[in-house]
Motif scaffolding. Structure first.
Motif, mmCIF file in Angstrom:
data_model
loop_
_atom_site.group_PDB
_atom_site.id
_atom_site.type_symbol
_atom_site.label_atom_id
_atom_site.label_comp_id
_atom_site.label_asym_id
_atom_site.label_seq_id
_atom_site.Cartn_x
_atom_site.Cartn_y
_atom_site.Cartn_z
ATOM 1 N N HIS A 27 2.214 0.458 10.332
ATOM 2 C CA HIS A 27 2.989 -0.248 8.922
ATOM 3 C C HIS A 27 1.092 -0.149 8.558
ATOM 4 O O HIS A 27 0.817 -0.009 7.212
ATOM 5 C CB HIS A 27 3.417 -1.338 9.183
ATOM 6 C CG HIS A 27 3.631 -2.550 7.918
ATOM 7 N ND1 HIS A 27 4.597 -2.061 7.106
ATOM 8 C CD2 HIS A 27 2.859 -3.977 7.732
ATOM 9 C CE1 HIS A 27 4.716 -3.117 6.344
ATOM 10 N NE2 HIS A 27 3.465 -4.223 6.689
ATOM 11 N N ARG A 30 0.199 2.937 6.578
ATOM 12 C CA ARG A 30 0.629 3.140 5.129
ATOM 13 C C ARG A 30 0.194 1.986 4.405
ATOM 14 O O ARG A 30 0.444 2.857 2.726
ATOM 15 C CB ARG A 30 1.919 2.919 5.617
ATOM 16 C CG ARG A 30 2.899 3.705 6.394
ATOM 17 C CD ARG A 30 4.793 4.082 6.307
ATOM 18 N NE ARG A 30 4.668 3.043 7.296
ATOM 19 C CZ ARG A 30 5.031 3.197 8.280
ATOM 20 N NH1 ARG A 30 5.051 4.619 9.023
ATOM 21 N NH2 ARG A 30 5.549 2.340 9.251
ATOM 22 N N LEU A 122 2.951 5.806 -2.503
ATOM 23 C CA LEU A 122 2.401 3.315 -2.639
ATOM 24 C C LEU A 122 2.002 3.380 -3.084
ATOM 25 O O LEU A 122 1.921 1.954 -3.840
ATOM 26 C CB LEU A 122 1.826 3.215 -1.326
ATOM 27 C CG LEU A 122 3.247 3.721 -0.168
ATOM 28 C CD1 LEU A 122 2.333 3.384 1.170
ATOM 29 C CD2 LEU A 122 4.863 2.990 -0.271
ATOM 30 N N ARG A 130 5.045 -2.868 -2.759
ATOM 31 C CA ARG A 130 4.805 -1.631 -2.009
ATOM 32 C C ARG A 130 5.441 -2.002 -0.916
ATOM 33 O O ARG A 130 5.473 -1.053 0.648
ATOM 34 C CB ARG A 130 3.761 -1.254 -2.087
ATOM 35 C CG ARG A 130 2.455 -0.550 -1.077
ATOM 36 C CD ARG A 130 0.746 -0.316 -1.411
ATOM 37 N NE ARG A 130 0.128 -1.119 -1.639
ATOM 38 C CZ ARG A 130 -0.360 -1.896 -2.786
ATOM 39 N NH1 ARG A 130 0.113 -1.606 -3.738
ATOM 40 N NH2 ARG A 130 -1.103 -2.977 -2.703
ATOM 41 N N ALA A 134 7.234 -0.192 2.325
ATOM 42 C CA ALA A 134 6.656 -0.038 3.612
ATOM 43 C C ALA A 134 7.149 -0.538 5.268
ATOM 44 O O ALA A 134 7.440 -0.125 5.952
ATOM 45 C CB ALA A 134 5.466 0.055 3.978
ATOM 46 N N GLY A 138 9.157 2.436 5.985
ATOM 47 C CA GLY A 138 8.320 3.173 6.353
ATOM 48 C C GLY A 138 8.812 2.445 8.370
ATOM 49 O O GLY A 138 9.151 3.251 8.732
#
Length: 206
Positions: A27, A30, A122, A130, A134, A138
């Protein structure tokens, strides 16, 4: 686990780290787009979690959303610090060129390009969108878990995710997913997401 963490049980906290370190690091990666920054964010996340362990709600399920919420805040601070450092470097004299050892670094360059492609996708979004994409795409959290991580209502997660998906779809060749589609729990089931989801899936399997 929640009760043991709240009580400061170091064994429980070690288990918590083992179970969540990879998710927290992914995380952070990203959100920051930088391996070393992600490592720092991961360390700060677990340190912050230990310091604030008494704030954990004794009732509830997995503590992953709580950790990812801390990581989101730490990553935001890391990005702010990076922007300040870049601004300083931009005002500094350019360093002398260094020889490029291409044969030894080809793999790292490919990895860096892939990471940059994820981060570029992103960056098409505002910070709030974002963070939601994520977490939901993500990290694979559902609406309720993402809301817990960010401390916002579930409806806000839904609207931000819908907006983020639409914006990402405009930057990809794929169709936008249905607005009411709930994030699914298994990463293999998210291949129909916007192009950024495919990038996340590639990242997980590298």
């Amino acid at each position: 686990m929640r009760a043991r963490v709240r009580a400061g049980d170091r064994t429980a906290f070690a288990d918590l780290y083992d179970q969540n370190a990879r998710a927290v690091y992914g995380h952070a990666l990203r959100l920051t787009g930088n391996w070393s920054e992600a490592e720092e964010v991961m360390s700060e996340t677990f340190l912050g979690a230990w310091r604030t362990r008494e704030t954990v709600d004794p009732e509830g399920g997995s503590l992953t959303p709580w950790l990812l919420g801390i990581a989101t805040h730490k990553a935001h601070n890391a990005n702010r610090g990076l922007r300040r450092r870049l601004a300083f470097l931009a005002r500094s004299p350019e360093p002398r060129p260094v020889e490029d050892f291409a044969d030894e670094t080809a793999g790292r360059i490919d990895d860096a390009r892939h990471l940059a492609s994820v981060h570029d996708a992103l960056r098409q979004l505002g910070r709030a969108d974002r963070e939601v994409i994520a977490l939901c795409v993500g990290a694979g959290l559902d609406y309720q878990q993402a809301a817990e991580a960010l401390g916002i209502p579930v409806g806000t997660v839904r609207s931000r995710l819908s907006r983020a998906r639409a914006r990402l779809a405009r930057h990809s060749s794929g169709p936008a997913p249905r607005k009411d589609a709930e994030p699914r729990g298994h990463r293999g089931e998210k291949e129909s997401e916007a192009a950024v989801a495919a990038l996340f899936l590639q990242e997980e399997t590298r």
